[in-house]
Motif scaffolding. Sequence first.
Motif, PDB file in Angstrom:
ATOM      1  N   ALA A 198       1.585   6.286  12.274  1.00 11.73           N
ATOM      2  CA  ALA A 198       0.599   5.686  12.134  1.00 11.73           C
ATOM      3  C   ALA A 198      -0.651   4.484  10.674  1.00 11.73           C
ATOM      4  CB  ALA A 198      -1.059   6.475  13.010  1.00 11.73           C
ATOM      5  N   ALA A 199      -0.235   5.742  10.180  1.00  8.21           N
ATOM      6  CA  ALA A 199      -0.384   5.110   8.747  1.00  8.21           C
ATOM      7  C   ALA A 199       0.316   3.921   8.711  1.00  8.21           C
ATOM      8  CB  ALA A 199      -0.484   5.692   7.238  1.00  8.21           C
ATOM      9  N   MET A 200       1.913   4.021   8.396  1.00  5.14           N
ATOM     10  CA  MET A 200       2.678   2.987   8.738  1.00  5.14           C
ATOM     11  C   MET A 200       2.647   1.731   9.402  1.00  5.14           C
ATOM     12  SD  MET A 200       4.481   4.285   6.333  1.00  5.14           S
ATOM     13  CE  MET A 200       6.085   3.706   5.957  1.00  5.14           C
ATOM     14  N   LYS A 201       1.868   2.500  10.388  1.00  8.49           N
ATOM     15  CA  LYS A 201       1.549   0.968  11.364  1.00  8.49           C
ATOM     16  C   LYS A 201       0.176  -0.102  11.032  1.00  8.49           C
ATOM     17  CE  LYS A 201       3.152   2.372  15.844  1.00  8.49           C
ATOM     18  NZ  LYS A 201       3.320   2.755  17.042  1.00  8.49           N
ATOM     19  N   ALA A 202      -0.428   0.767  10.419  1.00 11.54           N
ATOM     20  CA  ALA A 202      -1.753   0.527   9.748  1.00 11.54           C
ATOM     21  C   ALA A 202      -1.678  -0.646   8.585  1.00 11.54           C
ATOM     22  CB  ALA A 202      -2.825   1.352   9.390  1.00 11.54           C
ATOM     23  N   GLY A 203      -0.213  -0.557   8.180  1.00 13.43           N
ATOM     24  CA  GLY A 203       0.356  -1.491   6.982  1.00 13.43           C
ATOM     25  C   GLY A 203       0.298  -0.536   5.543  1.00 13.43           C
ATOM     26  N   ALA A 204       0.902   0.686   5.654  1.00 12.39           N
ATOM     27  CA  ALA A 204       0.986   1.694   4.373  1.00 12.39           C
ATOM     28  C   ALA A 204       3.055   1.197   4.497  1.00 12.39           C
ATOM     29  CB  ALA A 204       1.341   2.820   4.644  1.00 12.39           C
ATOM     30  N   SER A 205       3.386   0.914   3.219  1.00 13.81           N
ATOM     31  CA  SER A 205       4.659   0.461   2.900  1.00 13.81           C
ATOM     32  C   SER A 205       5.125   2.087   2.482  1.00 13.81           C
ATOM     33  CB  SER A 205       4.490  -0.518   1.656  1.00 13.81           C
ATOM     34  OG  SER A 205       4.367  -1.620   2.379  1.00 13.81           O
ATOM     35  N   GLU A 206       4.167   3.023   1.891  1.00 15.77           N
ATOM     36  CA  GLU A 206       5.046   4.107   1.496  1.00 15.77           C
ATOM     37  C   GLU A 206       3.747   5.346   1.381  1.00 15.77           C
ATOM     38  OE1 GLU A 206       7.929   5.068   0.289  1.00 15.77           O
ATOM     39  OE2 GLU A 206       8.685   3.059  -0.169  1.00 15.77           O
ATOM     40  N   TYR A 207       4.651   6.168   2.214  1.00 13.39           N
ATOM     41  CA  TYR A 207       3.845   7.898   2.487  1.00 13.39           C
ATOM     42  C   TYR A 207       4.484   8.021   1.968  1.00 13.39           C
ATOM     43  CZ  TYR A 207       0.906  10.882   5.339  1.00 13.39           C
ATOM     44  OH  TYR A 207      -0.058  11.797   5.704  1.00 13.39           O
ATOM     45  N   LEU A 208       3.319   8.741   0.610  1.00 14.90           N
ATOM     46  CA  LEU A 208       4.236   9.853   0.379  1.00 14.90           C
ATOM     47  C   LEU A 208       4.007  11.295  -0.104  1.00 14.90           C
ATOM     48  CD1 LEU A 208       3.878   7.500  -3.368  1.00 14.90           C
ATOM     49  CD2 LEU A 208       5.889   8.033  -1.722  1.00 14.90           C
ATOM     50  N   VAL A 209       4.748  12.312  -0.103  1.00 16.39           N
ATOM     51  CA  VAL A 209       3.653  13.632   0.337  1.00 16.39           C
ATOM     52  C   VAL A 209       3.667  13.965  -1.031  1.00 16.39           C
ATOM     53  CG1 VAL A 209       4.590  15.715   1.888  1.00 16.39           C
ATOM     54  CG2 VAL A 209       5.031  13.836   2.940  1.00 16.39           C
ATOM     55  N   GLU A 210       2.983  15.256  -0.940  1.00 15.82           N
ATOM     56  CA  GLU A 210       2.355  15.551  -2.459  1.00 15.82           C
ATOM     57  C   GLU A 210       3.343  17.310  -1.749  1.00 15.82           C
ATOM     58  OE1 GLU A 210      -1.455  16.373  -3.630  1.00 15.82           O
ATOM     59  OE2 GLU A 210      -2.079  15.310  -2.076  1.00 15.82           O
ATOM     60  N   PRO A 211       4.306  17.540  -2.967  1.00 19.87           N
ATOM     61  CA  PRO A 211       4.059  17.076  -4.918  1.00 19.87           C
ATOM     62  C   PRO A 211       5.063  16.066  -5.219  1.00 19.87           C
ATOM     63  CG  PRO A 211       5.379  18.762  -4.779  1.00 19.87           C
ATOM     64  CD  PRO A 211       4.778  18.533  -3.204  1.00 19.87           C
ATOM     65  N   ILE A 212       4.421  14.464  -5.340  1.00 23.79           N
ATOM     66  CA  ILE A 212       5.123  13.911  -5.211  1.00 23.79           C
ATOM     67  C   ILE A 212       6.507  13.382  -6.519  1.00 23.79           C
ATOM     68  CG2 ILE A 212       5.306  10.957  -6.372  1.00 23.79           C
ATOM     69  CD1 ILE A 212       2.363  11.145  -5.262  1.00 23.79           C
ATOM     70  N   LEU A 213       7.612  13.539  -6.473  1.00 23.16           N
ATOM     71  CA  LEU A 213       8.628  13.261  -7.090  1.00 23.16           C
ATOM     72  C   LEU A 213       8.417  11.938  -7.607  1.00 23.16           C
ATOM     73  CD1 LEU A 213      11.301  14.692  -4.696  1.00 23.16           C
ATOM     74  CD2 LEU A 213      10.445  15.402  -6.859  1.00 23.16           C
ATOM     75  N   GLU A 214       8.594  12.183  -9.254  1.00 23.73           N
ATOM     76  CA  GLU A 214       8.987  10.448 -10.250  1.00 23.73           C
ATOM     77  C   GLU A 214      10.020  10.165  -9.818  1.00 23.73           C
ATOM     78  OE1 GLU A 214       9.740  10.150 -15.090  1.00 23.73           O
ATOM     79  OE2 GLU A 214      10.266  11.780 -13.703  1.00 23.73           O
ATOM     80  N   ALA A 215      11.304  10.366  -9.610  1.00 19.32           N
ATOM     81  CA  ALA A 215      12.172   9.576  -8.394  1.00 19.32           C
ATOM     82  C   ALA A 215      11.720   8.390  -7.423  1.00 19.32           C
ATOM     83  CB  ALA A 215      13.500  10.098  -8.467  1.00 19.32           C
ATOM     84  N   ILE A 256       0.906  -1.820  -0.402  1.00 16.94           N
ATOM     85  CA  ILE A 256       0.042  -0.051   0.191  1.00 16.94           C
ATOM     86  C   ILE A 256       0.711   1.481  -0.081  1.00 16.94           C
ATOM     87  CG2 ILE A 256      -1.706   1.620   0.982  1.00 16.94           C
ATOM     88  CD1 ILE A 256      -2.592  -1.596   2.489  1.00 16.94           C
ATOM     89  N   PHE A 257       0.490   1.683  -0.983  1.00 15.47           N
ATOM     90  CA  PHE A 257       1.526   3.620  -1.030  1.00 15.47           C
ATOM     91  C   PHE A 257       0.047   4.736  -0.871  1.00 15.47           C
ATOM     92  CE2 PHE A 257       4.746   2.068  -4.760  1.00 15.47           C
ATOM     93  CZ  PHE A 257       5.611   1.397  -3.590  1.00 15.47           C
ATOM     94  N   VAL A 258       0.488   5.478  -0.078  1.00 11.70           N
ATOM     95  CA  VAL A 258      -0.848   6.719   0.524  1.00 11.70           C
ATOM     96  C   VAL A 258       0.048   8.032  -0.137  1.00 11.70           C
ATOM     97  CG1 VAL A 258      -1.269   7.487   2.830  1.00 11.70           C
ATOM     98  CG2 VAL A 258      -0.993   5.924   3.189  1.00 11.70           C
ATOM     99  N   VAL A 259      -0.638   8.524  -0.281  1.00  8.90           N
ATOM    100  CA  VAL A 259      -0.237   9.727  -0.668  1.00  8.90           C
ATOM    101  C   VAL A 259      -1.073  11.236  -0.273  1.00  8.90           C
ATOM    102  CG1 VAL A 259      -0.343  11.816  -3.455  1.00  8.90           C
ATOM    103  CG2 VAL A 259       0.134   9.123  -3.069  1.00  8.90           C
ATOM    104  N   SER A 260      -0.518  11.827   0.808  1.00 12.58           N
ATOM    105  CA  SER A 260      -1.135  12.868   1.586  1.00 12.58           C
ATOM    106  C   SER A 260      -0.402  14.142   1.169  1.00 12.58           C
ATOM    107  CB  SER A 260      -0.809  12.532   2.753  1.00 12.58           C
ATOM    108  OG  SER A 260      -1.563  13.267   3.951  1.00 12.58           O
ATOM    109  N   ASP A 261      -0.719  15.365   2.119  1.00  7.35           N
ATOM    110  CA  ASP A 261      -0.242  16.807   1.942  1.00  7.35           C
ATOM    111  C   ASP A 261       0.316  16.468   3.223  1.00  7.35           C
ATOM    112  OD1 ASP A 261      -3.126  16.959   3.235  1.00  7.35           O
ATOM    113  OD2 ASP A 261      -3.247  18.719   1.484  1.00  7.35           O
TER     114      ASP A 261
END
Length: 392
Positions: A95-112, A81-86
Motif C-alpha cells: 500500500a505504501a509503495m502504491k501510494a508513491g514510496a520508492s523504498e520501504y526500509l524496515v527497522e533496524p535500518i542497515l547502513e548498506a 520517498i523513503f519510508v522507515v517503519s517497523d
Amino acid sequence: MANNLIVAIQINSPKLSKIITGLLKETKGVDTLLWSGDIAERSNVEAKAIPDIFLIDDNPEIGDLITRVHTIKKHYPKSTIFVVSDNKDPQYIIAAMKAGASEYLVEPILEATLHNAIDEVRAKIVSTGGGSLGRIYSFVSAKGGVGSTVLAVNTAATLAMDKKTTVALIDMSLQSGDASVLLDIVPQNTIIDICLNMHRFDISFLRGIMAGHSTGINFLAAPLNPEDSEDIKSEHIASILNLTRKLFDHIVLDCGSMHFNDCTVEAFKQSDKVFVVTDMSVPSIRNTVRFCKMARKLDINFAKIEIVINRYIKGGALSLDEIEKNFEKKVYWLVPNDFSNIVSSINRGVPLVKLSPGAPVSKNVHEFTKKIQGILNDQNFRGIKGTFGKKF
C-alpha cells in the motif's frame, strides 16, 4: 557529477532521527535538513530547495502514512520517498509503495541498505539528465617501474580526502595489479566477481564488491589470479565504467604498464584524461611516443592524452624542450624525485599523501588534483618551478 542530493528528514522518534542523521552524515554527496510541520505547507523545505529524497517514518502521531505519502507525491512529484517503519506486513508495504514510496526500509535500518537506496536515486537522476557524469582518469606507464600506480593511488587518495567528493579507484592492471598493496588491502572480492556475474550487476552488487579505505577511496581490485583476466571483456569494462560514472565524482583507473587490448582501449576511450607516466630515460621516452602513435591508430582522442614526467630532476642529460619535441605536445605535469618517501609509503601500505602530507610528492599531487579539476589558480603551472621561481 550531480550536486549533492538533498534529503529532507521527518522522523518523529528522537532515537531513530539521531540514527538516520548519523548515517547520512557519513554519506558523501548528501545534504540533510530536518523538517517539521505539515507536509502540505511546503514551508522550510521549499524555502531551501526541492528535496531529491523525503525520508519519513511511520508514526500515527504525525498522521496516516499512506495519506502522507500521497501528499508528498502531490506537492513534490519529482522527489523520491523513503519510508522507515517497523511494520513488516506485506499488504501494508504494498500500500505504501502504491501510494508513491520508492523504498520501504524496515527497522533496524542497515547502513548498506540506506546507502544503496540513495545511490539508486543518484544514478537515476544522472541517467535522466539531472546531473553530470563523474570524470574518469586513466594512468598508464610508459614502461614498468616509472611509478604510474603510485601516482594513481595518491591522486585517488587526495581526491577522496575531500569530504564532499566521492572517488572510485579501479585496478585495471588485470594481470599484475599492485594498487591493493599500496593501500594495504587484501581484497575479498575483485573485478572478476563482477565479470562472472553480470546478470546480477547493479549498484548494491558493485558496492558489495568494492572495498572501502580510510582515505575515502572505494576500491575495485584486479583479479588475484592472472589467468582470470582472460574472462574480462571490453563490454564488462564498459558496463562497470558506465555505472561508476553515475555514482562517483571521480574514477581513477590504474592501467599499469603500456599495453593495448580491448579492455584498456575501452577504458582509454571512456576516460576524460589519459595520463601517460614516463621518466626522462630514453626507453621511457621512446615508449611514450609509441603509445601516442598507437592511440591515434585506435581512434583514441589525442587531445585527452597527457604526459606526466615522474622523478623529474632539473639539469638532467635531456632537457624538457628536447623531450617535448618527441611528444608533439607540451608535458602536462612534472613530479619531483622523492624516492625515499615513496618507498616508505609503499612498504607501509599507506598512500604518501596520508602518511606524509608535507613530503614533496604529496604537495605536488595536491596541486596536480587541483589542475585536473580546473581549480588550480594557474592552469599553465606544471608542478615544478625553475630557477628563481619561474615556471617551466
